[in-house]
Motif scaffolding. Structure first.
Motif, PDB file in Angstrom:
ATOM      1  N   ARG A 373      -7.683 -13.668  -2.249  1.00 13.00           N
ATOM      2  CA  ARG A 373      -8.228 -14.326  -0.852  1.00 13.00           C
ATOM      3  C   ARG A 373      -7.982 -13.081   0.095  1.00 13.00           C
ATOM      4  O   ARG A 373      -8.983 -13.059   0.824  1.00 13.00           O
ATOM      5  N   TYR A 396      -1.022  -5.217   0.110  1.00 13.36           N
ATOM      6  CA  TYR A 396      -0.710  -6.538   0.254  1.00 13.36           C
ATOM      7  C   TYR A 396      -1.718  -7.493  -0.149  1.00 13.36           C
ATOM      8  O   TYR A 396      -2.978  -7.320   0.018  1.00 13.36           O
ATOM      9  N   ARG A 397      -1.395  -8.590  -0.914  1.00 14.84           N
ATOM     10  CA  ARG A 397      -2.441  -9.308  -1.507  1.00 14.84           C
ATOM     11  C   ARG A 397      -1.998 -10.858  -1.375  1.00 14.84           C
ATOM     12  O   ARG A 397      -0.786 -11.310  -1.796  1.00 14.84           O
ATOM     13  N   LYS A 398      -3.002 -11.853  -1.095  1.00 18.41           N
ATOM     14  CA  LYS A 398      -2.753 -13.406  -0.993  1.00 18.41           C
ATOM     15  C   LYS A 398      -3.538 -13.778  -2.221  1.00 18.41           C
ATOM     16  O   LYS A 398      -4.848 -13.431  -2.213  1.00 18.41           O
ATOM     17  N   GLY A 422      -0.738 -21.570  -5.477  1.00 16.73           N
ATOM     18  CA  GLY A 422      -0.915 -20.594  -3.983  1.00 16.73           C
ATOM     19  C   GLY A 422      -1.932 -21.063  -2.857  1.00 16.73           C
ATOM     20  O   GLY A 422      -2.659 -20.309  -2.140  1.00 16.73           O
ATOM     21  N   ALA A 426       0.791 -19.750   0.670  1.00 20.02           N
ATOM     22  CA  ALA A 426       0.184 -18.616  -0.139  1.00 20.02           C
ATOM     23  C   ALA A 426       0.997 -17.902  -1.102  1.00 20.02           C
ATOM     24  O   ALA A 426       2.370 -17.529  -0.628  1.00 20.02           O
ATOM     25  N   THR A 427       0.633 -17.544  -2.271  1.00 20.72           N
ATOM     26  CA  THR A 427       1.192 -16.514  -3.316  1.00 20.72           C
ATOM     27  C   THR A 427       0.925 -15.303  -2.738  1.00 20.72           C
ATOM     28  O   THR A 427      -0.257 -15.038  -2.413  1.00 20.72           O
ATOM     29  N   SER A 428       2.014 -14.349  -2.576  1.00 16.64           N
ATOM     30  CA  SER A 428       1.549 -12.924  -2.165  1.00 16.64           C
ATOM     31  C   SER A 428       2.354 -11.934  -3.123  1.00 16.64           C
ATOM     32  O   SER A 428       3.437 -12.211  -3.472  1.00 16.64           O
ATOM     33  N   SER A 458       4.385 -19.685  -4.563  1.00 16.97           N
ATOM     34  CA  SER A 458       4.468 -20.858  -3.989  1.00 16.97           C
ATOM     35  C   SER A 458       4.904 -22.111  -4.698  1.00 16.97           C
ATOM     36  O   SER A 458       5.746 -23.233  -4.246  1.00 16.97           O
TER      37      SER A 458
END
Length: 570
Positions: A373, A396-398, A422, A426-428, A458
Motif C-alpha cells: 500500500r 517503511y512498508r505498509k 493487514g 496495517a501490517t508494516s 495485524s
C-alpha cells in the motif's frame, strides 16, 4: 680557354673589392687626412682585461663521474624489409577504419568450460558451458548442470538439474535476446521430529519441474535518434510438482520513453496471465499493470513523477492506483548521491516462487497476491575513489496479504501458506539495507550486505521464519595467475516458528505456541589452482562450522561438506 681566363679575371676583381671594403671599415674616422699625403689606414687598439674562461652554469653541469669500463652494449643485428612498391597517395583524406585489437590474454580468456567434482554426502557435481564467443553481432550458448547430495537422515537428499540454450542477435536498429531451459529440483519430506522419529517412516519424494522460455527486443542506441527508446519482453513457464499441482504463466511487458530536452515522457506496461491448478481447486491469477511517468533529468539530479495502475483478476477482482515518485541528487558528484521515493505495487504470489523459498510445501496451497500500500525509502550511495563503493537505505512498508510459512497441523513436516491480512490494523515492515564493495588491491575484492527489519503484524503473532537480521559477505583473492581463493559468510538472525506439540491430540481450537529458531552462521570457502591455461583443480568446502542449523522447523541442513574435482577451459 677564353672562358676560364674571364672567370679568373672577374673572381680577382670581386675578391679585391671585398678586401677593400673590409679595409675601409677599419679606417680611423677620428683623424683628418692630409690632402697632400696618402690617406692613412689604422686599426683600433683592443684592450684585453683578462683571458677568456668558459664557465658552465650549474644547471648544465654533469654531476656524474664517467664510467671507465670498456663494456660494449649489445648491438642487435637489424633487418629491414623494404617494400619495393609504388605508393599511391589519394588526392583526398579517406575515412579511417577501426583496427581490431588482438586479445591481451588469449590463453586465459576462453568461452567454454567443463567441471566435474565429487565429495562427501555422496555428492556428484557436473557442469558444462559452451558459448560461441565474442562475436560482433551474434552470440549463442548452451549450459547444463547436475548436483546431487544425500545426507545421513532418511530421505535427506537433494538433486538439482539445469539445462538451457540462449542467444543474442544485434541488428542495426535493435537487439534480440532469447533463452529456453528446464530446471528440476528433487528432495523428500525428511523432516526430523524428535518426539516421533522413533517410528519407522519413509518420507515421500517431492519433485519440481520448471520449463521456461523468454525473449526480448531492445532498441539500440542511435546518435541520430537517441531521444526515443523502447523494449518488449515476453516470458512463459510451466511449473509442476509431484502432487499434481501445476502453474502456467505467460507475461508480456514493455516500455517506451521519449526524451524532450530536459525531461522524459514514458510508460511501463505489463500483463501477467497465470493459471494455478491443484488437486482440489483451479484458480486464475492475472495482473495488468500500467505505469506512466515524467522524468526531469540534469547533470546532477533526476526526478521522476508518475502513477502505478494495477488491476488483479483472481477469485475476487480489485483495482489499485498507487503514487510513484523518486529522486536522485548528486551531493558530491561522483562520490555521494542522496535518493528517495514513495511508491506502491502488487507483488505476484506463485507456486514457483514459494517452492524456491521452501521446497517442503503442502498440497492445495492458497494463492493471494501481496499488496504494498505504501513504500517509502531514502538513502545515500556513492563511492570513495575507485576502490570503495557503498549504498545505505532506510525503508517503511505498509502491506496487505503478506505470505508466511507455517507447519501443517496434521503433518508438521509439510508447510502451508497463510497471509497476514493487514486491513484493519496495517501490517508494516521498517528497516535498513546496506551494501559495500571494497577493492583492497588489484587481487583482493571484498563485498558485504546487511538487512535489518522490524515487523508489526495485524493478525499473526510473529513473522514466521522471517529473520530480523541478515548479514552476508564474500571475498575473492587472486594470489597469483594460477591460484584463486574465495570465501563466503552468511549470518541469519533468530526466527520464530508456529509450534504445535505433535504428541497431543487437540480438539476444537488449536493452542499454538511460539518456538524460537536459533540464529546461525554459514561459512563457505573455495580454492582453485590452474595447472595449465586449460586444466585446473578446485575444492569447495561448505558449512565449515559443521552446524546442522534449521532454516525451517524440523529440517536440519547438511553439516560440513566438501566438493573437489577438475575443470577444463576450452
Amino acid at each position: 680557354m677564353i672562358l676560364k681566363s674571364s672567370m679568373l679575371k672577374y673572381t680577382f676583381i670581386i675578391g679585391f673589392s671585398v678586401l677593400s671594403i673590409n679595409t675601409f671599415a677599419q679606417v680611423d674616422t677620428t683623424k683628418t687626412p692630409d690632402s697632400n699625403t696618402q690617406q692613412a689606414t689604422t686599426i683600433e687598439e683592443v684592450e684585453v682585461i683578462r683571458d677568456y674562461r668558459p664557465i658552465l652554469a650549474d644547471a648544465v653541469k654533469i654531476r656524474r663521474s664517467p664510467s671507465l669500463s670498456d663494456t660494449r652494449t649489445f648491438q642487435p643485428s637489424l633487418n629491414y624489409n623494404i617494400v619495393d612498391k609504388r605508393l599511391n597517395f589519394p588526392s583526398g583524406m579517406g575515412q579511417l577504419t577501426i583496427q581490431e585489437l588482438q586479445s591481451g590474454r588469449p590463453d586465459i580468456m576462453t568461452n567454454n568450460y567443463a567441471k566435474l567434482g565429487i565429495g562427501n554426502f555422496n555428492t556428484i557435481l557436473g557442469e558444462v558451458y559452451v558459448n560461441t564467443g565474442t562475436a560482433d553481432i551474434y552470440q549463442a550458448g548452451f549450459y547444463a548442470k547436475h548436483l546431487g547430495q544425500k545426507g545421513d537422515l532418511e530421505g535427506q537428499k537433494f538433486s538439482e538439474q539445469n539445462i538451457g540454450v540462449f542467444g543474442k542477435r544485434i541488428m542495426d536498429a535493435f537487439t534480440l535476446k532469447g533463452e529456453v531451459g528446464y530446471n528440476r529440483f528433487g528432495t523428500a519430506f525428511y523432516g526430523y521430529i524428535p518426539e516421533t522419529y522413533a517410528e519407522a517412516v519413509t518420507p515421500e519424494n517431492q519433485t519440481f519441474s520448471d520449463f521456461y522460455l523468454s525473449g526480448e527486443l531492445l532498441k539500440n542506441y542511435d546518435p541520430q535518434d537517441d531521444d526515443v527508446s523502447y523494449s518488449l519482453k515476453a516470458d512463459a513457464y510451466l511449473f509442476s510438482d509431484a502432487f499434481n499441482a501445476k502453474e502456467n504463466s505467460f507475461a508480456i511487458s514493455g516500455y517506451l520513453n521519449k526524451t524532450i530536452q530536459a525531461f522524459n515522457l514514458g510508460a511501463n506496461v505489463s500483463a501477467d496471465l497465470t493459471t494455478v491448478k491443484a488437486t482440489d481447486y483451479s484458480q486464475q491469477n492475472n495482473i495488468v499493470r500500467l505505469n506512466p511517468y515524467i522524468r526531469f533529468q540534469g547533470d546532477n539530479y533526476k526526478l521522476t513523477l508518475g502513477a502505478n495502475f494495477v488491476a488483479e483478476s483472481n477469485d475476487t477482482s480489485r483495482t489499485n492506483l498507487f503514487p510513484f515518485a523518486d529522486f536522485e541528487l548528486d551531493v558530491v558528484p561522483q562520490f555521494a548521491s542522496i535518493f528517495g521515493g514513495v511508491k506502491g505495487d502488487v507483488t505476484k504470489t506463485s507456486l514457483r516462487t514459494l517452492a524456491q523459498d521452501n521446497p517442503f510445501l503442502n498440497e492445495n496451497i492458497n494463492i493471494n497476491n501481496m499488496v504494498d500500500r505504501l513504500h517509502i525509502f531514502a538513502g545515500v550511495k556513492g563511492n570513495l575513489g575507485a576502490t570503495f563503493g557503498y549504498k545505505a537505505k532506510f525503508f517503511y512498508r505498509k502491506i496487505e496479504d503478506m505470505p508466511l510459512f507455517v507447519n501443517n497441523t496434521s503433518d508438521p513436516t509439510r508447510f502451508d501458506v497463510i497471509y497476514d491480512q493487514g486491513i484493519d490494523e496495517a501490517t508494516s515492515i521498517s528497516g535498513f539495507e546496506g551494501e559495500i564493495n571494497v577493492r583492497v588491491s588489484q587481487t583482493v575484492n571484498i563485498g558485504g550486505k546487511i538487512n535489518l527489519s522490524e515487523y508489526k503484524l495485524s493478525t499473526e503473532e510473529e513473522a514466521w521464519f522471517m529473520p530480523a537480521v541478515r548479514i552476508s559477505s564474500d571475498a575473492r583473492i587472486n594470489i597469483s595467475q594460477k591460484v584463486f581463493l574465495t570465501g563466503e559468510v552468511f549470518f541469519n538472525g533468530e526466527t520464530s516458528a508456529r509450534y504445535l506439540d505433535p504428541l497431543i491430540d487437540y480438539a476444537g481450537e488449536i493452542p499454538y505456541s511460539v518456538r524460537k529458531m536459533p540464529a546461525f552462521v554459514n561459512i563457505n570457502a573455495g580454492a582453485e589452482y590452474r595447472i595449465t591455461n586449460q586444466f585446473g583443480i578446485f575444492v569447495q568446502a561448505n558449512n565449515l562450522l559443521n552446524d546442522t542449523y534449521q532454516e525451517y522447523l524440523y529440517y536440519p541442513r547438511l553439516g560440513f561438506n566438501v566438493i573437489g574435482g577438475l575443470n577444463y577451459s576450452f
